[in-house]
Design a protein around this motif. Structure first.
Motif, PDB file in Angstrom:
ATOM      1  N   ASP A   1       0.823  -1.209   0.000  1.00  0.00           N
ATOM      2  CA  ASP A   1       0.000   0.000   0.000  1.00  0.00           C
ATOM      3  C   ASP A   1       0.860   1.263   0.000  1.00  0.00           C
ATOM      4  O   ASP A   1       0.747   2.118  -0.889  1.00  0.00           O
ATOM      5  N   HIS A   2       1.736   1.397   0.983  1.00  0.00           N
ATOM      6  CA  HIS A   2       2.564   2.588   1.151  1.00  0.00           C
ATOM      7  C   HIS A   2       3.913   2.369   0.466  1.00  0.00           C
ATOM      8  O   HIS A   2       4.945   2.178   1.126  1.00  0.00           O
ATOM      9  N   ASP A   3       3.947   2.366  -0.840  1.00  0.00           N
ATOM     10  CA  ASP A   3       5.141   1.975  -1.587  1.00  0.00           C
ATOM     11  C   ASP A   3       5.110   2.630  -2.963  1.00  0.00           C
ATOM     12  O   ASP A   3       4.199   2.376  -3.753  1.00  0.00           O
ATOM     13  N   THR A   4       6.114   3.456  -3.262  1.00  0.00           N
ATOM     14  CA  THR A   4       6.143   4.090  -4.578  1.00  0.00           C
ATOM     15  C   THR A   4       6.407   3.073  -5.690  1.00  0.00           C
ATOM     16  O   THR A   4       6.027   3.321  -6.843  1.00  0.00           O
ATOM     17  N   LEU A   5       7.029   1.925  -5.381  1.00  0.00           N
ATOM     18  CA  LEU A   5       7.218   0.898  -6.406  1.00  0.00           C
ATOM     19  C   LEU A   5       5.879   0.319  -6.879  1.00  0.00           C
ATOM     20  O   LEU A   5       5.826  -0.340  -7.916  1.00  0.00           O
ATOM     21  N   ARG A   6       4.835   0.593  -6.136  1.00  0.00           N
ATOM     22  CA  ARG A   6       3.502   0.182  -6.575  1.00  0.00           C
ATOM     23  C   ARG A   6       3.159   0.804  -7.930  1.00  0.00           C
ATOM     24  O   ARG A   6       2.363   0.243  -8.688  1.00  0.00           O
ATOM     25  N   ALA A   7       3.766   1.943  -8.259  1.00  0.00           N
ATOM     26  CA  ALA A   7       3.537   2.543  -9.578  1.00  0.00           C
ATOM     27  C   ALA A   7       4.003   1.602 -10.682  1.00  0.00           C
ATOM     28  O   ALA A   7       3.361   1.487 -11.732  1.00  0.00           O
ATOM     29  N   SER A   8       5.117   0.906 -10.448  1.00  0.00           N
ATOM     30  CA  SER A   8       5.598  -0.063 -11.437  1.00  0.00           C
ATOM     31  C   SER A   8       4.688  -1.284 -11.464  1.00  0.00           C
ATOM     32  O   SER A   8       4.361  -1.810 -12.537  1.00  0.00           O
ATOM     33  N   GLY A   9       4.244  -1.741 -10.279  1.00  0.00           N
ATOM     34  CA  GLY A   9       3.358  -2.898 -10.226  1.00  0.00           C
ATOM     35  C   GLY A   9       2.038  -2.651 -10.935  1.00  0.00           C
ATOM     36  O   GLY A   9       1.568  -3.490 -11.709  1.00  0.00           O
ATOM     37  N   GLU A  10       1.432  -1.492 -10.683  1.00  0.00           N
ATOM     38  CA  GLU A  10       0.145  -1.194 -11.316  1.00  0.00           C
ATOM     39  C   GLU A  10       0.290  -1.024 -12.824  1.00  0.00           C
ATOM     40  O   GLU A  10      -0.557  -1.466 -13.593  1.00  0.00           O
ATOM     41  N   ALA A  11       1.395  -0.379 -13.246  1.00  0.00           N
ATOM     42  CA  ALA A  11       1.614  -0.207 -14.681  1.00  0.00           C
ATOM     43  C   ALA A  11       1.831  -1.551 -15.363  1.00  0.00           C
ATOM     44  O   ALA A  11       1.306  -1.804 -16.462  1.00  0.00           O
ATOM     45  N   PHE A  12       2.575  -2.446 -14.713  1.00  0.00           N
ATOM     46  CA  PHE A  12       2.828  -3.760 -15.313  1.00  0.00           C
ATOM     47  C   PHE A  12       1.556  -4.594 -15.355  1.00  0.00           C
ATOM     48  O   PHE A  12       1.305  -5.311 -16.341  1.00  0.00           O
ATOM     49  N   ALA A  13       0.735  -4.497 -14.310  1.00  0.00           N
ATOM     50  CA  ALA A  13      -0.539  -5.215 -14.319  1.00  0.00           C
ATOM     51  C   ALA A  13      -1.402  -4.749 -15.486  1.00  0.00           C
ATOM     52  O   ALA A  13      -2.055  -5.568 -16.158  1.00  0.00           O
ATOM     53  N   ALA A  14      -1.420  -3.443 -15.751  1.00  0.00           N
ATOM     54  CA  ALA A  14      -2.194  -2.912 -16.874  1.00  0.00           C
ATOM     55  C   ALA A  14      -1.621  -3.397 -18.203  1.00  0.00           C
ATOM     56  O   ALA A  14      -2.371  -3.718 -19.138  1.00  0.00           O
ATOM     57  N   GLU A  15      -0.298  -3.478 -18.302  1.00  0.00           N
ATOM     58  CA  GLU A  15       0.332  -3.961 -19.536  1.00  0.00           C
ATOM     59  C   GLU A  15      -0.002  -5.432 -19.782  1.00  0.00           C
ATOM     60  O   GLU A  15      -0.275  -5.833 -20.925  1.00  0.00           O
ATOM     61  N   LEU A  16       0.010  -6.217 -18.717  1.00  0.00           N
ATOM     62  CA  LEU A  16      -0.351  -7.628 -18.856  1.00  0.00           C
ATOM     63  C   LEU A  16      -1.802  -7.778 -19.305  1.00  0.00           C
ATOM     64  O   LEU A  16      -2.109  -8.558 -20.216  1.00  0.00           O
ATOM     65  N   ALA A  17      -2.694  -7.036 -18.655  1.00  0.00           N
ATOM     66  CA  ALA A  17      -4.111  -7.130 -19.005  1.00  0.00           C
ATOM     67  C   ALA A  17      -4.343  -6.720 -20.452  1.00  0.00           C
ATOM     68  O   ALA A  17      -5.130  -7.343 -21.173  1.00  0.00           O
ATOM     69  N   ALA A  18      -3.652  -5.667 -20.905  1.00  0.00           N
ATOM     70  CA  ALA A  18      -3.805  -5.210 -22.283  1.00  0.00           C
ATOM     71  C   ALA A  18      -3.315  -6.247 -23.278  1.00  0.00           C
ATOM     72  O   ALA A  18      -3.786  -6.290 -24.422  1.00  0.00           O
ATOM     73  N   ALA A  19      -2.378  -7.100 -22.848  1.00  0.00           N
ATOM     74  CA  ALA A  19      -1.851  -8.152 -23.724  1.00  0.00           C
ATOM     75  C   ALA A  19      -2.678  -9.431 -23.638  1.00  0.00           C
ATOM     76  O   ALA A  19      -2.321 -10.439 -24.258  1.00  0.00           O
ATOM     77  N   GLY A  20      -3.758  -9.395 -22.865  1.00  0.00           N
ATOM     78  CA  GLY A  20      -4.624 -10.565 -22.760  1.00  0.00           C
ATOM     79  C   GLY A  20      -4.218 -11.572 -21.706  1.00  0.00           C
ATOM     80  O   GLY A  20      -4.746 -12.688 -21.677  1.00  0.00           O
ATOM     81  N   VAL A  21      -3.285 -11.201 -20.832  1.00  0.00           N
ATOM     82  CA  VAL A  21      -2.859 -12.108 -19.760  1.00  0.00           C
ATOM     83  C   VAL A  21      -3.861 -12.004 -18.608  1.00  0.00           C
ATOM     84  O   VAL A  21      -4.161 -10.900 -18.148  1.00  0.00           O
ATOM     85  N   PRO A  22      -4.401 -13.117 -18.112  1.00  0.00           N
ATOM     86  CA  PRO A  22      -5.291 -13.043 -16.948  1.00  0.00           C
ATOM     87  C   PRO A  22      -4.523 -12.553 -15.725  1.00  0.00           C
ATOM     88  O   PRO A  22      -3.540 -13.169 -15.308  1.00  0.00           O
ATOM     89  N   VAL A  23      -4.967 -11.447 -15.161  1.00  0.00           N
ATOM     90  CA  VAL A  23      -4.261 -10.823 -14.038  1.00  0.00           C
ATOM     91  C   VAL A  23      -5.221 -10.626 -12.879  1.00  0.00           C
ATOM     92  O   VAL A  23      -6.336 -10.146 -13.052  1.00  0.00           O
ATOM     93  N   GLU A  24      -4.752 -10.986 -11.695  1.00  0.00           N
ATOM     94  CA  GLU A  24      -5.466 -10.689 -10.454  1.00  0.00           C
ATOM     95  C   GLU A  24      -4.544  -9.802  -9.635  1.00  0.00           C
ATOM     96  O   GLU A  24      -3.436 -10.224  -9.271  1.00  0.00           O
ATOM     97  N   HIS A  25      -4.965  -8.583  -9.352  1.00  0.00           N
ATOM     98  CA  HIS A  25      -4.096  -7.606  -8.694  1.00  0.00           C
ATOM     99  C   HIS A  25      -4.676  -7.215  -7.349  1.00  0.00           C
ATOM    100  O   HIS A  25      -5.843  -6.840  -7.247  1.00  0.00           O
ATOM    101  N   HIS A  26      -3.844  -7.309  -6.303  1.00  0.00           N
ATOM    102  CA  HIS A  26      -4.267  -6.959  -4.951  1.00  0.00           C
ATOM    103  C   HIS A  26      -3.272  -5.965  -4.344  1.00  0.00           C
ATOM    104  O   HIS A  26      -2.068  -6.054  -4.598  1.00  0.00           O
ATOM    105  N   VAL A  27      -3.780  -5.065  -3.521  1.00  0.00           N
ATOM    106  CA  VAL A  27      -2.963  -4.182  -2.704  1.00  0.00           C
ATOM    107  C   VAL A  27      -3.275  -4.501  -1.248  1.00  0.00           C
ATOM    108  O   VAL A  27      -4.440  -4.468  -0.835  1.00  0.00           O
ATOM    109  N   VAL A  28      -2.266  -4.855  -0.466  1.00  0.00           N
ATOM    110  CA  VAL A  28      -2.468  -5.221   0.935  1.00  0.00           C
ATOM    111  C   VAL A  28      -2.600  -3.942   1.758  1.00  0.00           C
ATOM    112  O   VAL A  28      -1.638  -3.177   1.867  1.00  0.00           O
TER     113      VAL A  28
END
Length: 288
Positions: free
Chosen positions: A227-254
């Motif tokens: 939750d309190h992590d600036t690297l989350r910007a990379s995680g969220e961007a990568f999750a969006a890239e995976l989803a756009a490529a058709g990869v099934p993604v489940e994304h959680h923030v603790v």
């Protein structure tokens, strides 16, 4: 924690488990591994797990490796933890010439991870922080080469992009005023990643940092961010890239968690995240 107390604590984590150290013959040298499973022999899905540490620190006794593996084994997941070779410490690294840096650099740690994964072709692959990057990159490289990849990916608070993507306002609000959570500034991430890549040219290699490149052929992915992590910007961007490529993604923030919470086994963040990972792997084993 005193050294003796820490040793006892680490040993207690594996009470009732079958834990064995070994090696896998690798491209550069033998790769140390540690295998975890329930002492009664039951084993469900298998997970190859890769610790973090800015590509330069950590190991099999690191709690992000040892405690996570033990917690998952108690929940019926067979775990193979990987002790990849690490690059030189980056804390004093400020900048470097365009030429390659000396010593162990990319792709050596990635080669070590792929060596172990090839020994377990039907396993899941996952890791935390730098280990998440190595896991995603290994899956991408296998897919690009037409090799059999992992059953799925588990990526915890990873750095996936050579340069930290812009931090969105909703993440900035979560780290504002929390100085201990803001160590991953854009310049810090650039230096850490350059230190791993070993050259400016390698920073652009999609198998060094898969974020920002077309992630083709990657398997279903479970992402768990802090939750309190600036690297989350990379995680969220990568999750969006995976989803756009058709990869099934489940994304959680603790909620309420900080970067590296899997290195803190007595916290509710650790417990909830390891339970989530075990539950998702078990559900996939049962075909749900």
């Amino acid at each position: 924690m005193r050294r003796g107390h820490r040793a006892a604590f680490i040993a207690a984590l594996t009470d009732g488990l079958d834990v064995r150290d070994g090696t896998v013959a690798g491209e550069h040298a033998d790769v140390p591994v540690r295998r975890y499973r329930a002492a009664d022999g039951r084993a469900g899905e298998r997970l190859v797990w890769v610790h973090g540490g800015a590509f330069s620190h950590g190991g099999l006794d690191q709690l992000e490796s040892h405690a996570v593996s033990a917690a998952l084994a108690r929940r019926g997941i067979e775990v193979v933890a990987v002790d990849y070779r690490r690059v030189p410490a980056w804390s004093r690294f400020r900048d470097a010439p365009a030429g390659p840096l000396p010593g162990v650099r990319f792709p050596v740690p990635l080669d070590d991870v792929m060596t172990v994964l090839r020994e377990h072709p039907h396993a899941w692959l996952g890791g935390a922080s730098a280990g998440a990057c190595l896991s995603a990159a290994a899956a991408a490289r296998l897919a690009a080469g037409g090799e059999h990849g992992p059953r799925g990916l588990v990526l915890a608070y990873g750095t996936f992009h050579a340069h930290l993507p812009p931090v969105p306002p909703h993440i900035r609000r979560r780290v504002r005023g929390r100085h201990r959570f803001t160590q991953f500034r854009p310049e810090t991430v650039r230096r850490m990643n350059h230190n791993y890549a070993g050259s400016r040219q390698a920073m652009d290699d999609p198998f060094a940092f898969p974020g920002g490149h077309a992630p083709r052929g990657l398997p279903r992915t479970l992402m768990v961010d802090a939750d309190h992590d600036t690297l989350r910007a990379s995680g969220e961007a990568f999750a969006a890239e995976l989803a756009a490529a058709g990869v099934p993604v489940e994304h959680h923030v603790v909620p309420g968690s900080a970067h590296g919470f899997l290195d803190r086994p007595h916290t509710p963040h650790f417990t909830s995240a390891t339970a989530l990972i075990a539950d998702r792997l078990t559900r996939h084993q049962k075909g749900r």
